[in-house]
Design a protein around this motif. Structure first.
Motif, PDB file in Angstrom:
ATOM      1  N   ALA A   3      -7.651  10.134   2.022  1.00 17.63           N
ATOM      2  CA  ALA A   3      -6.595  11.116   2.321  1.00 17.63           C
ATOM      3  C   ALA A   3      -5.312  10.416   2.747  1.00 17.63           C
ATOM      4  O   ALA A   3      -4.218  10.760   2.279  1.00 17.63           O
ATOM      5  N   VAL A   4      -5.443   9.431   3.619  1.00 10.50           N
ATOM      6  CA  VAL A   4      -4.261   8.679   4.052  1.00 10.50           C
ATOM      7  C   VAL A   4      -3.664   7.911   2.885  1.00 10.50           C
ATOM      8  O   VAL A   4      -2.450   7.942   2.657  1.00 10.50           O
ATOM      9  N   GLN A   5      -4.501   7.232   2.124  1.00  8.86           N
ATOM     10  CA  GLN A   5      -4.000   6.428   1.006  1.00  8.86           C
ATOM     11  C   GLN A   5      -3.353   7.303  -0.068  1.00  8.86           C
ATOM     12  O   GLN A   5      -2.299   6.950  -0.604  1.00  8.86           O
ATOM     13  N   ILE A   6      -3.959   8.412  -0.392  1.00 12.19           N
ATOM     14  CA  ILE A   6      -3.406   9.290  -1.421  1.00 12.19           C
ATOM     15  C   ILE A   6      -2.099   9.918  -0.960  1.00 12.19           C
ATOM     16  O   ILE A   6      -1.144  10.022  -1.725  1.00 12.19           O
ATOM     17  N   SER A   7      -2.039  10.298   0.300  1.00 12.40           N
ATOM     18  CA  SER A   7      -0.826  10.962   0.789  1.00 12.40           C
ATOM     19  C   SER A   7       0.326  10.002   1.064  1.00 12.40           C
ATOM     20  O   SER A   7       1.481  10.411   1.045  1.00 12.40           O
ATOM     21  N   THR A   8       0.055   8.738   1.287  1.00 13.38           N
ATOM     22  CA  THR A   8       1.137   7.807   1.635  1.00 13.38           C
ATOM     23  C   THR A   8       1.454   6.777   0.568  1.00 13.38           C
ATOM     24  O   THR A   8       2.574   6.281   0.521  1.00 13.38           O
ATOM     25  N   ASP A   9       0.479   6.439  -0.276  1.00 12.98           N
ATOM     26  CA  ASP A   9       0.674   5.283  -1.154  1.00 12.98           C
ATOM     27  C   ASP A   9      -0.028   5.440  -2.501  1.00 12.98           C
ATOM     28  O   ASP A   9      -0.480   4.454  -3.076  1.00 12.98           O
ATOM     29  N   PHE A  10      -0.114   6.664  -3.019  1.00 16.52           N
ATOM     30  CA  PHE A  10      -0.913   6.934  -4.213  1.00 16.52           C
ATOM     31  C   PHE A  10      -0.477   6.091  -5.417  1.00 16.52           C
ATOM     32  O   PHE A  10      -1.313   5.635  -6.190  1.00 16.52           O
ATOM     33  N   ASP A  11       0.819   5.869  -5.574  1.00 18.64           N
ATOM     34  CA  ASP A  11       1.327   5.114  -6.729  1.00 18.64           C
ATOM     35  C   ASP A  11       0.839   3.669  -6.756  1.00 18.64           C
ATOM     36  O   ASP A  11       0.794   3.057  -7.814  1.00 18.64           O
TER      37      ASP A  11
END
Length: 140
Positions: A35-43
């Protein structure tokens, strides 16, 4: 005469309770991380972060199935554990063979090394327990 409903076979007795606890920890770890990774750094690593989210959902379903109990839940958990093991082995092998495909680690990278290999040991343990629970249910 009253008709009694068949009791649902408990899957969380004995070692089953440890499995629920471990799967619960893995749900929290995989879902919160993704959730943190997808919301902050998905690209940065969409494949890795998406696979971690999928792992979290699989862990959640297995946890639910173990707690729910019963033969249908046992079979569903067994199928999901097989899928989980296939995912761990597939992603683990993929991360070793083609590390550039994963700029960031997933829960299942390198067979779960970041999680003390629990992702590869947990489905094996759960499948053993679920098969044992089926034999015990047949004997009852």
């Amino acid at each position: 005469m009253t008709e009694q409903k068949p009791t649902r076979q408990r899957l969380i007795s004995g070692p089953g309770m440890l499995l629920v606890w471990l799967y619960g920890v893995m749900v929290v770890g995989a879902v919160s991380r993704s959730a943190v990774q997808i919301s902050t750094d998905f690209d940065r690593a969409p494949l890795a972060y998406s696979l971690s989210a999928v792992a979290g959902l699989v862990y959640g379903f297995i946890t639910y199935s173990l707690v729910r109990g019963g033969e249908t839940a046992r079979k569903a958990a067994l199928v999901c554990c097989g899928a989980e093991l296939a995912g761990v082995l597939g992603v683990g092998t993929w991360t070793l063979v083609e590390p550039s495909a994963f700029p960031e680690a997933t829960v299942w990278s390198d067979f779960g090394v970041g999680y003390l290999f629990i992702p590869v040991l947990l489905p094996l343990s759960a499948m053993y327990w679920l098969r044992k629970a089926a034999r015990q249910g047949d004997a009852a």
